[in-house]
Design a protein around this motif. Structure first.
Motif, PDB file in Angstrom:
ATOM      1  N   LEU A  50       0.856  -0.748  -0.067  1.00  0.00           N
ATOM      2  CA  LEU A  50      -0.185  -0.324   0.196  1.00  0.00           C
ATOM      3  C   LEU A  50       0.687   1.324   0.250  1.00  0.00           C
ATOM      4  N   PRO A  51       0.583   2.531  -0.147  1.00  0.00           N
ATOM      5  CA  PRO A  51       1.353   3.338  -0.705  1.00  0.00           C
ATOM      6  C   PRO A  51       1.637   3.950   0.537  1.00  0.00           C
ATOM      7  N   GLY A  52       3.116   4.156   0.582  1.00  0.00           N
ATOM      8  CA  GLY A  52       3.602   4.491   2.030  1.00  0.00           C
ATOM      9  C   GLY A  52       4.168   2.976   3.037  1.00  0.00           C
ATOM     10  N   ALA A  53       4.242   2.510   2.789  1.00  0.00           N
ATOM     11  CA  ALA A  53       4.210   1.059   3.730  1.00  0.00           C
ATOM     12  C   ALA A  53       6.333   1.090   3.062  1.00  0.00           C
ATOM     13  N   ASP A  54       6.796   0.151   4.105  1.00  0.00           N
ATOM     14  CA  ASP A  54       7.890  -0.624   3.157  1.00  0.00           C
ATOM     15  C   ASP A  54       7.927  -1.788   3.603  1.00  0.00           C
ATOM     16  N   TRP A  55       8.397  -2.692   3.429  1.00  0.00           N
ATOM     17  CA  TRP A  55       9.186  -4.064   4.138  1.00  0.00           C
ATOM     18  C   TRP A  55       9.824  -3.968   4.644  1.00  0.00           C
ATOM     19  N   ASP A  56      11.200  -3.626   4.663  1.00  0.00           N
ATOM     20  CA  ASP A  56      12.726  -3.239   5.921  1.00  0.00           C
ATOM     21  C   ASP A  56      11.603  -2.725   7.060  1.00  0.00           C
ATOM     22  N   THR A  57      11.093  -2.024   6.733  1.00  0.00           N
ATOM     23  CA  THR A  57      11.136  -0.242   7.576  1.00  0.00           C
ATOM     24  C   THR A  57       9.752  -1.277   8.370  1.00  0.00           C
ATOM     25  N   LEU A  58       8.766  -2.545   8.455  1.00  0.00           N
ATOM     26  CA  LEU A  58       7.897  -3.725   9.223  1.00  0.00           C
ATOM     27  C   LEU A  58       8.381  -4.366  10.277  1.00  0.00           C
ATOM     28  N   LEU A  59       9.799  -4.586   9.375  1.00  0.00           N
ATOM     29  CA  LEU A  59      10.822  -5.935   9.806  1.00  0.00           C
ATOM     30  C   LEU A  59      11.573  -5.109  11.401  1.00  0.00           C
ATOM     31  N   ALA A  60      11.764  -3.853  10.870  1.00  0.00           N
ATOM     32  CA  ALA A  60      12.682  -3.341  11.908  1.00  0.00           C
ATOM     33  C   ALA A  60      11.589  -2.908  12.857  1.00  0.00           C
ATOM     34  N   SER A  61      10.483  -2.403  12.708  1.00  0.00           N
ATOM     35  CA  SER A  61       9.547  -1.660  13.676  1.00  0.00           C
ATOM     36  C   SER A  61       9.069  -3.857  14.703  1.00  0.00           C
ATOM     37  N   ILE A  62       8.762  -4.743  13.872  1.00  0.00           N
ATOM     38  CA  ILE A  62       8.951  -5.707  14.606  1.00  0.00           C
ATOM     39  C   ILE A  62       9.826  -5.290  15.303  1.00  0.00           C
ATOM     40  N   ARG A  63      11.371  -6.028  15.309  1.00  0.00           N
ATOM     41  CA  ARG A  63      12.537  -6.695  15.753  1.00  0.00           C
ATOM     42  C   ARG A  63      12.650  -5.426  17.042  1.00  0.00           C
ATOM     43  N   LYS A  64      11.782  -4.250  16.896  1.00  0.00           N
ATOM     44  CA  LYS A  64      12.345  -3.726  17.896  1.00  0.00           C
ATOM     45  C   LYS A  64      11.156  -4.181  19.172  1.00  0.00           C
ATOM     46  N   LEU A  65       9.724  -4.207  19.150  1.00  0.00           N
ATOM     47  CA  LEU A  65       9.098  -5.045  19.405  1.00  0.00           C
ATOM     48  C   LEU A  65       9.433  -6.069  20.353  1.00  0.00           C
ATOM     49  N   LEU A  66       9.531  -6.956  19.763  1.00  0.00           N
ATOM     50  CA  LEU A  66      10.188  -8.217  20.270  1.00  0.00           C
ATOM     51  C   LEU A  66      11.376  -7.875  20.850  1.00  0.00           C
ATOM     52  N   GLU A  67      12.223  -6.650  20.893  1.00  0.00           N
ATOM     53  CA  GLU A  67      13.490  -6.930  21.704  1.00  0.00           C
ATOM     54  C   GLU A  67      13.312  -5.838  22.695  1.00  0.00           C
TER      55      GLU A  67
END
Length: 214
Positions: free
Chosen positions: A164-181
């Motif tokens: 979708l507009p404004g979405a980015d896979w690497d950015t999403l993974l970085a956000s999830i990594r932050k949650l997990l860590e």
């Protein structure tokens, strides 16, 4: 903590009514009222909940379609990601597919960008910046309750879409990594779609997280 989930609208979005106590008149949070305003208002009345704040994780139409009528009826202020406030204020211009809406726009009373600590409805809430599915996406952590309202960042067995507009896979993974860590593994995740899960479960079983879960 009393959490009621209402799956609403044509794309089955999860709206949550959250109270520290299950009793009449208890203050409540409403997270992502996406559709079916009358159903949500009927539930609020039946439960005798007093909605103190409406929290928005991101401004895709399926998460904000009922904000205006619910905010007006309850008098509750709306907290929205700062980078997406303009979408809530002009919803129909940002619906990407025909056949949805029309929805009523709303001018949010408050904005968040991540890093804020809110005290609302008897809860202490950490606002976490979790972009990737949308540019301004935030998640709401209730650390003393072991709860995370993750919007469309992380699902049970899946993750938010990035086409979708404004979405980015690497950015999403970085956000999830932050949650997990940064959050305990036993944190209960209340996602914007599908079922409730935990961070630990997703770390070990979510096929989309294989590259960051080790």
């Amino acid at each position: 903590m009393d959490v009621r989930c209402f799956t609403v609208g044509p794309v089955a979005e999860n709206c949550y009514l959250v109270r520290a106590e299950n009793r009449p008149g208890a203050p409540a949070l409403l997270v992502d009222p996406g559709d079916e305003a009358e159903r949500l208002l009927d539930a609020i009345e039946r439960l005798e909940a007093r909605v103190e704040a409406i929290l928005i994780t991101h401004c895709h139409f399926d998460h904000i379609g009922a904000v205006a009528p619910v905010a007006r009826a309850t008098g509750a202020p709306v907290w929205v990601p700062a980078a997406e406030r303009h979408v809530l204020a002009d919803i129909n211009s940002y619906v990407p597919w025909p056949g949805f809406g029309p929805f009523e726009s709303w001018e949010a009373e408050h904005t968040v960008a991540g890093g804020e600590k809110l005290e609302l409805a008897g809860f202490e809430i950490d606002v976490l910046f979790t972009p990737g599915h949308s540019p301004g996406h935030v998640s709401y952590s209730l650390p003393d309750r072991g709860a995370l309202f993750s919007g469309d960042v992380l699902f049970r067995g899946s993750v938010g879409r990035t086409d979708l507009p404004g979405a980015d896979w690497d950015t999403l993974l970085a956000s999830i990594r932050k949650l997990l860590e940064t959050l305990p593994g036993e944190t209960t995740v209340y996602p914007g779609h599908m079922g409730v899960t935990t961070l630990e479960r997703e770390r070990h079983t979510n096929p989309f997280l294989a590259e960051i879960a080790s």
